[in-house]
Scaffold this active site. Structure first.
Site, PDB file in Angstrom:
ATOM      1  N   ALA A   1     -16.995  16.852  -7.994  1.00  0.00           N
ATOM      2  CA  ALA A   1     -17.411  15.472  -7.721  1.00  0.00           C
ATOM      3  C   ALA A   1     -18.040  14.907  -8.991  1.00  0.00           C
ATOM      4  O   ALA A   1     -19.218  14.565  -9.034  1.00  0.00           O
ATOM      5  CB  ALA A   1     -18.390  15.424  -6.557  1.00  0.00           C
TER       6      ALA A   1
ATOM      7  N   CYS B   1     -11.805   4.467   0.693  1.00  0.00           N
ATOM      8  CA  CYS B   1     -13.051   4.334   1.455  1.00  0.00           C
ATOM      9  C   CYS B   1     -12.842   4.659   2.929  1.00  0.00           C
ATOM     10  O   CYS B   1     -13.565   5.471   3.499  1.00  0.00           O
ATOM     11  CB  CYS B   1     -13.611   2.928   1.300  1.00  0.00           C
ATOM     12  SG  CYS B   1     -15.144   2.658   2.202  1.00  0.00           S
TER      13      CYS B   1
ATOM     14  N   ALA C   1     -17.302  -0.318  -2.204  1.00  0.00           N
ATOM     15  CA  ALA C   1     -16.354  -0.988  -1.314  1.00  0.00           C
ATOM     16  C   ALA C   1     -16.788  -2.412  -1.000  1.00  0.00           C
ATOM     17  O   ALA C   1     -15.960  -3.328  -0.963  1.00  0.00           O
ATOM     18  CB  ALA C   1     -16.196  -0.188  -0.022  1.00  0.00           C
TER      19      ALA C   1
ATOM     20  N   ALA D   1       4.162   0.317  -5.802  1.00  0.00           N
ATOM     21  CA  ALA D   1       4.551  -0.881  -6.545  1.00  0.00           C
ATOM     22  C   ALA D   1       4.491  -0.636  -8.046  1.00  0.00           C
ATOM     23  O   ALA D   1       3.634   0.107  -8.539  1.00  0.00           O
ATOM     24  CB  ALA D   1       3.642  -2.044  -6.165  1.00  0.00           C
TER      25      ALA D   1
ATOM     26  N   GLU E   1       0.862  -1.190   0.000  1.00  0.00           N
ATOM     27  CA  GLU E   1       0.000   0.000   0.000  1.00  0.00           C
ATOM     28  C   GLU E   1       0.893   1.233   0.000  1.00  0.00           C
ATOM     29  O   GLU E   1       1.797   1.354   0.834  1.00  0.00           O
ATOM     30  CB  GLU E   1      -0.926   0.011   1.216  1.00  0.00           C
ATOM     31  CG  GLU E   1      -1.672   1.308   1.453  1.00  0.00           C
ATOM     32  CD  GLU E   1      -2.474   1.788   0.250  1.00  0.00           C
ATOM     33  OE1 GLU E   1      -2.375   2.984  -0.087  1.00  0.00           O
ATOM     34  OE2 GLU E   1      -3.191   0.957  -0.350  1.00  0.00           O
TER      35      GLU E   1
ATOM     36  N   HIS F   1     -42.257  -4.564  15.565  1.00  0.00           N
ATOM     37  CA  HIS F   1     -43.048  -3.326  15.591  1.00  0.00           C
ATOM     38  C   HIS F   1     -42.712  -2.543  16.861  1.00  0.00           C
ATOM     39  O   HIS F   1     -42.587  -3.140  17.940  1.00  0.00           O
ATOM     40  CB  HIS F   1     -44.541  -3.667  15.592  1.00  0.00           C
ATOM     41  CG  HIS F   1     -45.425  -2.477  15.766  1.00  0.00           C
ATOM     42  ND1 HIS F   1     -45.687  -1.600  14.739  1.00  0.00           N
ATOM     43  CD2 HIS F   1     -46.112  -2.015  16.851  1.00  0.00           C
ATOM     44  CE1 HIS F   1     -46.497  -0.657  15.176  1.00  0.00           C
ATOM     45  NE2 HIS F   1     -46.773  -0.883  16.465  1.00  0.00           N
TER      46      HIS F   1
ATOM     47  N   ILE G   1     -21.819  11.451  -4.494  1.00  0.00           N
ATOM     48  CA  ILE G   1     -20.742  12.105  -3.742  1.00  0.00           C
ATOM     49  C   ILE G   1     -21.034  13.595  -3.595  1.00  0.00           C
ATOM     50  O   ILE G   1     -20.957  14.164  -2.499  1.00  0.00           O
ATOM     51  CB  ILE G   1     -19.383  11.877  -4.415  1.00  0.00           C
ATOM     52  CG1 ILE G   1     -19.009  10.392  -4.415  1.00  0.00           C
ATOM     53  CG2 ILE G   1     -18.288  12.686  -3.699  1.00  0.00           C
ATOM     54  CD1 ILE G   1     -17.734  10.065  -5.173  1.00  0.00           C
TER      55      ILE G   1
END
Length: 463
Positions: free
Chosen positions: A268, A43, A318, A119, A35, A442, A187
């Site tokens: 967005a 997310c 996600a 990476a 990462e 209920h 978004i």
């Protein structure tokens, strides 16, 4: 240069990637996850979780303001409230930190090795990672690409300065007096609504003819009414031409030019697969438009290389990535799995919320089947009345011949929490009779689900 080898390499520590790595570790696979930023991905760190924290804070503040103005139906009054946005953001960041540390702990518990850095593929079995301590080469028998997505930039509205992404908007420590939101999808409207409740003057602009075009007009109507009540200005059928000297330059679909004053502009306009900068040209994977092409087992066109989550296309959610990640880990461990989901729920955390699972009435009719559909309004639901949340409804869509449920939709306060029940009904192959005969507690909002099914069968009780 350091070199390590493993059975499974996961590139990307977002929801799909970290779930894949954790499950692989649980199954005894020698697993490495890479990462480049923080575990949890978009997310957890700058998307779903922090935005919901801001939405909750905005809801609380709006409720207190209503009480101060004497507008609370419960009769509660308070002194004039204030909000310290910097403190709100710090609270939101604390939640993110806790969850990020939790993911790291779960990976460690599953004996997964975490490598922090960017990476880049050398070939289908080898990547080189730029880390703080130098390059690290990782060789793996199987590789999972879970690099996620990034915000779409507009040519006439490049990011920078007062033109911000959702990530930057969630980090603001001072409330902009005037906020322009470019994009009337989920978004843009989630964050636009939150900032309007916090006290900003919000204008939403979109080139589409209406807001939330992914949802049918009946579901969107209560959201549009609430936006109007909050004073949010909606400019649909309008293109953005730039931002200069505090003015967002616009052009309507009839060619008319105008502008909107704004202290901040939140763009967005959607998200795109994050495929650049990973050396994917070295392995030449087949594409499905702008996304990596995969099969029902998330396999790409190269043996031993899988892809999950947003890089594989819609729905870019996600929970879809998580389900794919879990499946791929089990496939690599030798299990016989395919991605065969009857339904993947989608939730829009506007006010009120929208949840959809399966087919809409229009989509169901497009299959050529005869259908039954019915709605139950929250105006007839006791729990909704006690929450002062009567706007909205639950709707079911089913085949006319055998009453198999094909889709369920709802709009209303808190309906996101009904998504699990809706999804379970579709995954279990429920029929209208099954839903109607299930005893629902209920008073709850969930009773509207059973009532909608009863109404579709022709014997509604409370409407």
């Amino acid at each position: 240069m350091k070199e390590i080898s493993c059975k499974l390499l996961v590139i990307g520590g977002g929801p799909g990637g970290y779930v894949c790595a954790i499950r692989a570790g649980q199954l005894g696979l020698d697993t490495v996850i890479v990462e480049k930023a923080r575990l949890g991905g978009t997310c957890l760190t700058v998307g779903c979780i922090p935005s919901k924290a801001l939405i909750h804070a905005a809801d609380e503040f709006a409720a207190v303001r209503a009480m101060a103005a004497g507008g609370a139906p419960t009769g509660i009054t308070v002194a004039e409230p204030a909000i310290d946005l910097a403190r709100t953001v710090a609270w939101k960041d604390g939640i993110v930190d806790r969850l990020t540390l939790g993911v790291a702990g779960l990976l460690k518990k599953a004996r997964v090795k975490t490598v922090t850095g960017h990476a880049r593929f050398r070939d289908g079995k080898t990547v080189e990672v730029d880390t703080e301590t130098g390059p690290q080469v990782i060789r793996a028998d199987e590789v999972v690409i879970a690099t996620g997505s990034a915000p779409v930039a507009l040519a006439d509205l490049p990011f920078g300065g007062d033109v911000v992404t959702s990530t930057a908007a969630l980090a603001l420590t001072a409330l902009p007096g005037r906020l322009a939101v470019v994009g009337a999808g989920y978004i843009g409207l989630e964050l636009g609504t939150a900032f309007a409740k916090l006290g900003a003057a919000v204008t939403v602009v979109d080139v589409a003819p209406r807001i939330l075009p992914a949802y049918d007009a009946e579901l969107v109507r209560p959201v549009a009414a609430r936006l109007e009540a909050l004073g949010v200005r909606l400019l649909t059928g309008t293109a953005v031409k730039g931002f200069r000297d505090g003015e967002l330059l616009l052009e309507s679909d009839d060619g008319g030019a105008t502008s909107v004053a704004a202290d901040k502009v939140l763009v967005a306009a959607g998200r795109r697969a994050a495929l650049e900068g990973w050396g994917l040209e070295e392995i030449d994977l087949d594409m499905d438009g702008p996304f990596l092409r995969i099969d029902e087992r998330c396999r790409t066109s190269m043996r031993g290389v899988y892809a999950i989550g947003d890089v594989t296309g819609e729905p870019m959610l996600a929970h879809r990535a998580m389900a794919q990640g879990e499946m791929v880990a089990e496939i690599v461990a030798g299990h016989d799995r395919v991605f065969d989901k009857a339904a993947i729920p989608a939730v829009c955390f506007t006010d009120p919320e929208i949840v959809t699972v399966g087919l809409s009435p229009e989509a169901a009719r497009a299959t050529g089947r005869e259908i039954r559909t019915a709605s139950f309004p929250f105006q007839a639901n006791g729990r909704a009345m006690t929450l002062s949340a009567e706007d909205g409804f639950v709707r079911v869509v089913a085949r006319a011949d055998n009453h198999l449920v094909l889709g369920i939709q709802a709009v209303g306060r808190g309906v996101s929490e009904l998504a699990a029940a809706f999804s379970l009904a579709l995954e279990m192959g429920a029929r209208l009779e099954d839903v109607a005969a299930t005893v629902h507690a209920h008073p709850t909002l969930g009773e509207a689900f059973a009532e909608a099914a009863m109404r579709a069968l022709g014997h509604a009780l409370h409407v």
